[in-house]
Design a protein around this motif. Structure first.
Motif, PDB file in Angstrom:
ATOM      1  N   SER A 150       0.830  -1.212   0.000  1.00  0.00           N
ATOM      2  CA  SER A 150       0.000   0.000   0.000  1.00  0.00           C
ATOM      3  C   SER A 150       0.864   1.262   0.000  1.00  0.00           C
ATOM      4  CB  SER A 150      -0.993   0.002   1.158  1.00  0.00           C
ATOM      5  OG  SER A 150      -0.405  -0.475   2.301  1.00  0.00           O
ATOM      6  N   TYR A 169      -3.833  -1.085  -4.631  1.00  0.00           N
ATOM      7  CA  TYR A 169      -3.897  -0.286  -3.397  1.00  0.00           C
ATOM      8  C   TYR A 169      -5.068  -0.737  -2.510  1.00  0.00           C
ATOM      9  CZ  TYR A 169      -5.236   3.581  -0.384  1.00  0.00           C
ATOM     10  OH  TYR A 169      -5.626   4.310   0.687  1.00  0.00           O
ATOM     11  N   VAL A 170      -6.238  -0.876  -3.141  1.00  0.00           N
ATOM     12  CA  VAL A 170      -7.442  -1.249  -2.369  1.00  0.00           C
ATOM     13  C   VAL A 170      -7.250  -2.616  -1.709  1.00  0.00           C
ATOM     14  CG1 VAL A 170      -9.907  -1.844  -2.564  1.00  0.00           C
ATOM     15  CG2 VAL A 170      -9.012   0.166  -3.751  1.00  0.00           C
ATOM     16  N   VAL A 173      -4.715  -2.475   1.130  1.00  0.00           N
ATOM     17  CA  VAL A 173      -5.276  -1.833   2.338  1.00  0.00           C
ATOM     18  C   VAL A 173      -6.248  -2.797   3.027  1.00  0.00           C
ATOM     19  CG1 VAL A 173      -6.806   0.008   3.155  1.00  0.00           C
ATOM     20  CG2 VAL A 173      -4.921   0.554   1.629  1.00  0.00           C
ATOM     21  N   ALA A 174      -7.007  -3.545   2.210  1.00  0.00           N
ATOM     22  CA  ALA A 174      -7.930  -4.538   2.798  1.00  0.00           C
ATOM     23  C   ALA A 174      -7.133  -5.552   3.620  1.00  0.00           C
ATOM     24  CB  ALA A 174      -8.711  -5.241   1.700  1.00  0.00           C
ATOM     25  N   VAL A 177      -6.201  -3.983   6.826  1.00  0.00           N
ATOM     26  CA  VAL A 177      -7.357  -3.912   7.736  1.00  0.00           C
ATOM     27  C   VAL A 177      -7.580  -5.270   8.400  1.00  0.00           C
ATOM     28  CG1 VAL A 177      -9.876  -3.617   7.841  1.00  0.00           C
ATOM     29  CG2 VAL A 177      -8.497  -2.003   6.535  1.00  0.00           C
ATOM     30  N   THR A 229      -3.180   1.922   9.890  1.00  0.00           N
ATOM     31  CA  THR A 229      -4.294   1.687   8.956  1.00  0.00           C
ATOM     32  C   THR A 229      -4.924   3.019   8.552  1.00  0.00           C
ATOM     33  OG1 THR A 229      -4.699  -0.311  10.232  1.00  0.00           O
ATOM     34  CG2 THR A 229      -6.369   0.265   8.615  1.00  0.00           C
ATOM     35  N   ALA A 230      -5.097   3.897   9.535  1.00  0.00           N
ATOM     36  CA  ALA A 230      -5.704   5.206   9.267  1.00  0.00           C
ATOM     37  C   ALA A 230      -4.864   5.981   8.250  1.00  0.00           C
ATOM     38  CB  ALA A 230      -5.835   5.993  10.557  1.00  0.00           C
ATOM     39  N   ILE A 233      -5.306   4.616   4.705  1.00  0.00           N
ATOM     40  CA  ILE A 233      -6.617   4.886   4.093  1.00  0.00           C
ATOM     41  C   ILE A 233      -6.787   6.382   3.811  1.00  0.00           C
ATOM     42  CG2 ILE A 233      -9.135   4.776   4.470  1.00  0.00           C
ATOM     43  CD1 ILE A 233      -8.665   2.276   6.148  1.00  0.00           C
ATOM     44  N   LEU A 234      -6.290   7.189   4.735  1.00  0.00           N
ATOM     45  CA  LEU A 234      -6.541   8.632   4.670  1.00  0.00           C
ATOM     46  C   LEU A 234      -5.721   9.339   3.578  1.00  0.00           C
ATOM     47  CD1 LEU A 234      -8.439  10.256   6.503  1.00  0.00           C
ATOM     48  CD2 LEU A 234      -6.471  10.862   7.918  1.00  0.00           C
ATOM     49  N   ASN A 250      -4.849  12.093  11.428  1.00  0.00           N
ATOM     50  CA  ASN A 250      -4.507  10.667  11.487  1.00  0.00           C
ATOM     51  C   ASN A 250      -4.883  10.044  12.835  1.00  0.00           C
ATOM     52  OD1 ASN A 250      -2.473   9.182   9.338  1.00  0.00           O
ATOM     53  ND2 ASN A 250      -2.777   8.123  11.259  1.00  0.00           N
ATOM     54  N   ILE A 257     -11.064   4.072  13.617  1.00  0.00           N
ATOM     55  CA  ILE A 257     -10.819   2.676  13.190  1.00  0.00           C
ATOM     56  C   ILE A 257     -10.781   1.757  14.413  1.00  0.00           C
ATOM     57  CG2 ILE A 257      -9.061   1.137  12.208  1.00  0.00           C
ATOM     58  CD1 ILE A 257      -8.541   3.295  10.117  1.00  0.00           C
TER      59      ILE A 257
END
Lengths: 300, 567
Positions: A150, A169-170, A173-174, A177, A229-230, A233-234, A250, A257
């Motif tokens: 990511s 990327y998605v 990130v999954a 998570v 994680t934040a 995603i952010l 953040n 989260i």
């Protein structure tokens, strides 16, 4: 680094050490609301609990004299990992050396917590710890693959917005998570809670200051993972340059989260603990394979 | 009733068939006495006990309900064993009475039937411990009493009082702890942990990889001596004691006890009393099942379900307080009646609360069964086939989850159950899910039963008999379908209080089947499997030590264990 930034980071690091128990207190309140309970009297309850444990008589289980030393080192490592991650995020210095340092610190903290379990003289706790270590090994692999993919994708997204990269990327990130959720030790991956239900676990062996150190390290770790994680995603959705605002955003999103993980855990039951490892291994392998395929596709 | 059954039109009844078979086996002069409606006492010589047990066990719908050893030396110079077999189809109890001459009791051996009737295993061991009865053809070991209990003291014998027992036996915990240096105790923490339930019990699970290959239960950590204590109390004092047998469903014990005395002394209780007792019994079932569902959810890691179940239960507890004055240990039972009436205002309030409970419960049950982890872990685990359930004479939701539609509310009806219409939820899968579904369905049935009873409860104010006279040596049976299965009390009357009072709770019957359920399950599913019978244990725990060479089992107090550092 200039002095104001240094001061700011010192403040943020200090706050970051205080936020996790607060986040835990809020999570306990939120979970109580979901379950139609009153919950703890205040969101500061976790501070009170940790303090109460910390001032109790120190009792070290027989044959587990190393526990105190290892727990203390685990705590120091977790604090250092938090400070280092905040510094990297605030300065946006994702160099290979910095990433390697963060990986080392976070892994080190996890390994040391697991070692705490192995130092007890209770054979059942040791058996449970091995299961936890296996889960962690699989999870850490997934976590670091997810983070590296990511971050790489984030860097490249500024110049390349191809579907393969966005998908990569998605998915990564999954993966982050999922692995940070598992690492947070919430249901159905709460092995430290599940093991005592079967025979015994490390939490049974600890009490007083030892349990306080263990619990605080665990909460700190949960928060740090939410923070990472934040960030992942952010970042694509914000273009913040001011380090203070960036860190504040953040921290806030990390807190959200953290709470959303708590909310999810309230809706789930516990999978059979031997199955949780199999499920996680399968999921991680599938996602990593997908990421490898996408990387291969984007190289053409 | 039994006499009528003998001449039932259209052929031989099960009761007649069974009695004729006993006569064939034991001789035509076998004494058969109809002591009450639906209760037959048959005097059997010890030589033909096994043959009779084999014959009864081979009958369909016949099971061992309880067994009682009674010291009747002072009355008829003997010790007697009463084996109570239930004939489910006709709701008839056949009591086999076996006499041991008192003079020979030290050496006299009764043939064991535990290999024929599996459920009799513990009963024989208990009779050996507490009454000194010897059984041949089996291994006898301590079941109820501690290892250091004096060999020749059998506490339920009439020639020894509670006070004498206290003088003769003191637990050796302190001495043993001192031997190993108890002053070091404070330095070592012993966690109050538990392998499965949040209640004391001890299971040994033998594991191969993740599978349980065998299991053994060691129980009776605390024998409270309630039966002995009851024999020194008055008739109306005992309901208070009986309610304290169980911390969750105590009312079933006081009702069962009072019914046994009422049957023995032919006391006709007012109809309204039956209604009130039945209403409270069903309320107790609802709160007990909600408690269990909450615990099951917790054991499966679904704590939100646990909280929801207990939140709904709270309304039932408040309702219990409204109707009886207490949330638990209601204290309203008397021999021949109850102390508290239910008026119109309470009826309306109860109906209203039950509507709310129904609505909340429906939502909760649907969600619980749709949580993937909960459903998956209950389904196909802890399987107990119907044949095994029958062999162990299992009762309650444990039996009904294995396809046996055994329920004493219908089979041996009592209270006001014959005034209402209800069904007996039965599932044939025999797994943890089946037992859960039985309990879930039973809550709906219980609400339905209470609503019917509230609609038809007699309006009069007669809730107890004016007076009754005790008569000695009358035998009575009282049974109640408790939330965990049937509770059965047997009372032999005395002049002031019971001469012999025997309590058999459902866990006693069901627990023996747990090792069977555990074999082959994954270790992670062992806690929910143990919990699936909704066990009710006593109140403390000890560890045991096994000498592998000799096989000797020694119970070790935690205080001693702690000094050893758990090694």
């Amino acid at each position: 680094m200039d002095t104001p930034t240094l001061i700011l980071q010192a403040v943020v690091v200090t706050l970051s050490l205080l936020i996790p128990p607060l986040a835990d207190g809020i999570e306990r309140k939120v979970r109580a609301k979901i379950q139609f309970r009153v919950g703890p009297p205040t969101i500061l309850q976790t501070f009170y609990d940790l303090r109460k444990l910390a001032v109790k008589e120190l009792i070290v289980p027989k044959g587990a004299e190393l526990t105190l030393t290892i727990s203390s080192i685990a705590l120091v490592t977790a604090v250092t990992a938090t400070a280092s991650t905040i510094w990297i995020v605030a300065q946006d210095v994702f160099t290979p050396a910095n990433l390697a340092l963060t990986v080392l610190l976070i892994s080190g903290s996890h390994v040391l917590i697991s070692l705490t379990s192995l130092t007890t003289s209770n054979p059942y706790a040791v058996v449970g710890s091995f299961r936890k270590i296996l889960l962690q090994v699989v999870n850490e692999v997934g976590f670091f693959v997810g983070v590296l993919y990511s971050i790489t994708a984030l860097k490249n997204l500024t110049s390349d917005t191809s579907p393969q990269l966005i998908t990569s990327y998605v998915i990564s990130v999954a993966l982050v998570v999922i692995t940070t959720y598992v690492s947070s030790g919430r249901v159905p991956y709460d092995i430290h809670e599940a093991e005592p239900e079967l025979a015994s676990g490390v939490l049974i062996e600890l009490s007083g200051p030892l349990l306080s150190i263990y619990s605080y390290t665990h909460i700190l770790k949960k928060y740090l993972l939410s923070f990472i994680t934040a960030y992942l995603i952010l970042t694509p959705f914000t273009s913040l340059t001011n380090p203070a605002i960036k860190l504040a955003a953040n921290v806030t999103f990390g807190l959200m989260i953290y709470l959303s993980y708590g909310f999810t855990a309230a809706l789930l039951g516990r999978t059979r603990i031997d199955l949780s490892l199999k499920t996680l291994t399968t999921t991680t392998l599938i996602i990593i394979s997908l990421l490898v395929i996408l990387s291969w596709l984007s190289s053409y | 009733m039994v006499k009528q059954l003998l001449i039932k039109e259209g052929g031989e009844t099960q009761t007649v068939k069974v009695l004729n078979r006993i006569k064939d086996l034991c001789g035509p002069h076998t004494s058969i006495e109809f002591i009450h409606d639906k209760t037959v006492k048959v005097s059997v010589k010890s030589e033909c006990l096994r043959k009779v047990a084999e014959a009864l066990q081979s009958e369909e719908d016949v099971y061992l309900r309880t067994m009682v050893a009674s010291d009747e030396k002072l009355i008829n110079d003997s010790i007697k064993l009463y084996y109570v077999f239930g004939l489910d189809r006709e709701g008839v109890n056949v009591i086999l009475e076996v006499k041991i001459p008192a003079a020979l009791s030290k050496h006299y051996e009764i043939p064991s039937i535990s290999d024929v009737v599996k459920a009799c295993d513990w009963y024989e061991l208990e009779a050996h411990d507490l009454m000194g009865v010897k059984f041949s053809g089996r291994f006898l070991k301590r079941l109820v009493l501690p290892d250091d209990w004096p060999e020749e003291i059998h506490p339920l014998k009439k020639d020894i009082t509670t006070e004498e027992i206290k003088k003769l036996y003191q637990p050796q915990v302190r001495e043993k702890a001192l031997e190993v240096g108890a002053e070091e105790v404070a330095l070592i923490p012993v966690g109050p942990y538990h392998p499965a339930l949040h209640e004391p019990e001890y299971f040994e699970l033998y594991i191969k990889e993740e599978k349980v290959v065998d299991a053994r239960y060691v129980g009776f950590m605390v024998h409270r001596g309630i039966e002995k204590l009851g024999e020194s109390m008055g008739y109306d004092q005992i309901p208070f004691l009986a309610e304290r047998i169980c911390g969750i469903c105590g009312f079933v014990h006081s009702v069962s006890y009072t019914q046994a005395v009422e049957e023995a002394l032919n006391i006709e209780v007012p109809e309204k009393t039956q209604y009130i007792r039945t209403i409270i019994l069903e309320l107790e079932r609802i709160h007990s099942h909600l408690l269990w569902l909450g615990i099951a959810a917790h054991l499966l890691g679904y704590d939100t379900g646990f909280m929801y179940a207990w939140r709904i239960r709270e309304k039932v507890m408040v309702l219990s307080e409204l109707l009886t004055g207490s949330r638990k240990t209601y204290g309203i039972n008397l021999v021949g009646g109850v102390r508290k009436d239910i008026n119109k205002e309470k009826i309306e309030k109860t109906k209203q609360t039950l509507k709310e409970v129904w609505k909340d419960y429906k939502g909760f049950a649907e969600v619980l069964l749709n949580v993937p982890q909960v459903r998956r872990r209950l389904s196909g685990t802890g399987v107990l086939p119907g044949g095994e359930a029958r062999a162990y004479s299992l009762v309650g939701p444990t039996a009904r989850g294995s396809g046996l539609s055994r329920d004493v509310r219908k089979d041996y009806t009592y209270g006001a159950y014959h005034f209402v219409s209800f069904s007996i939820p039965t599932y044939s899968e025999g797994d943890n899910l089946a037992r859960t579904l039985v309990r879930i369905d039973e809550v709906y049935e219980s609400i339905n039963i209470i609503e019917q009873l509230l609609d038809t409860i007699p309006s009069g104010s007669e809730i107890k008999v004016n007076s009754w006279e005790p008569q000695p040596m009358k035998l009575g049976l009282g049974n109640v379908e408790a939330p965990r299965g049937e509770v059965i009390h047997l009372v032999i009357t005395g002049m002031y209080g019971p001469y012999r009072w025997r309590v058999r709770s459902p866990t006693y019957q069901n627990l023996q089947a747990v090792p069977t359920m555990l074999r082959g399950v994954d270790l992670a599913d062992a806690p929910i499997t143990i919990a699936s019978i909704d066990p009710c244990f006593s109140c403390t725990d000890r560890a045991i030590k096994i000498n592998i060479k000799t096989g000797k089992i020694e119970r070790v107090p935690l205080i001693k264990l702690s000094v050893k550092g758990g090694s």
